[in-house]
Design a protein around this motif. Sequence first.
Motif: not given
Length: 328
Positions: A297-305
């Motif tokens: 979830d954390q990696i996904t959050t950063y990738r979406s920015q």
Amino acid sequence: MGTRWYHLPIGLGIYVPFQIFYRLFCMLCALIYFLLFCLRQPISTCLRTRYSRNASPTLITIRFSHFCEKARWALDLLQHAAANNENERYKYVECYRSILTHMATSLWHTKGFSSSTPIYITKEKNVLKESSLIMHYVSDELCKLGKSTLYPTPEVEKLVNYFDETLGVHARRYIYWLMFASDKNTSELRQCWLRGTTGLERWIQRHFPGSIQALATVGMQIHEQPSLMSKQHVDEVFEKVNQMLEKHGELYLLNTNSPTAADITFASLAYPMIFPRQCDDLVFEYDQNRMSRELYDQITTYRSQRAGKFVLRMYEQHRITDRVQPMP
């Protein structure tokens, strides 16, 4: 002449210490031989790079380190640019070291100045002790080849230093904390530690991963409170980059026509928070089946920015991955 009563204790006083010393000496010689045999690869690397006239340029790394990825990216860019000019002097050998033995190797090459990686030894035996020094070297050599500098404005240097001191330090602590928080992540990370290592290095990594993890935890302060503070710093850097991309358009950070040292530095130091597919051989795949839910979830959050998408695009369009290493 007869044997006197004091001959026996005197003889024992000489014989016993001699036998103890002799056996200890034999054990020490056997231990030294064993260590030399197990560490023959890093030792031969040290001797070859320092004393061999025909040795190729050498990059000493911890394989999955993001600072080492920064240096590797720059050197691959230089090698690719030089290949178009049929220049062979920039083809380099990368030597992977383990978390423990890299310190001895780095201290040897820097004459006690630095125990960290990356370390780059040029064809002329010059030793570059930091990723930013390697980046400057690459920029200077690119200019000699008629290519654009990686530092076109003073703002690039300031931004590189900011990323090194903030993102580099805090992304490392935070990603380790996320890794160590889950048995699934830790198991994958320990497999990363084994890649590229041989002999005693590999044996230590395989049989004492808990001790290595404990040393890393103490050395980098990978505890909950410092790690959560590091997350705040990482978030601040990503937000700053988000704003820069929104201001200058989403091509490069400083509105340049080509990537600068700042673009390469951010992309490489942020890779542990993004997991681009080009780095699958450094860590492991961005896959929810291989990650804990929190890490995914954390990696996904950063990738979406914006910043995360910028890293993915930099790796897709500008990361040279077809390097061929020369023979050592």
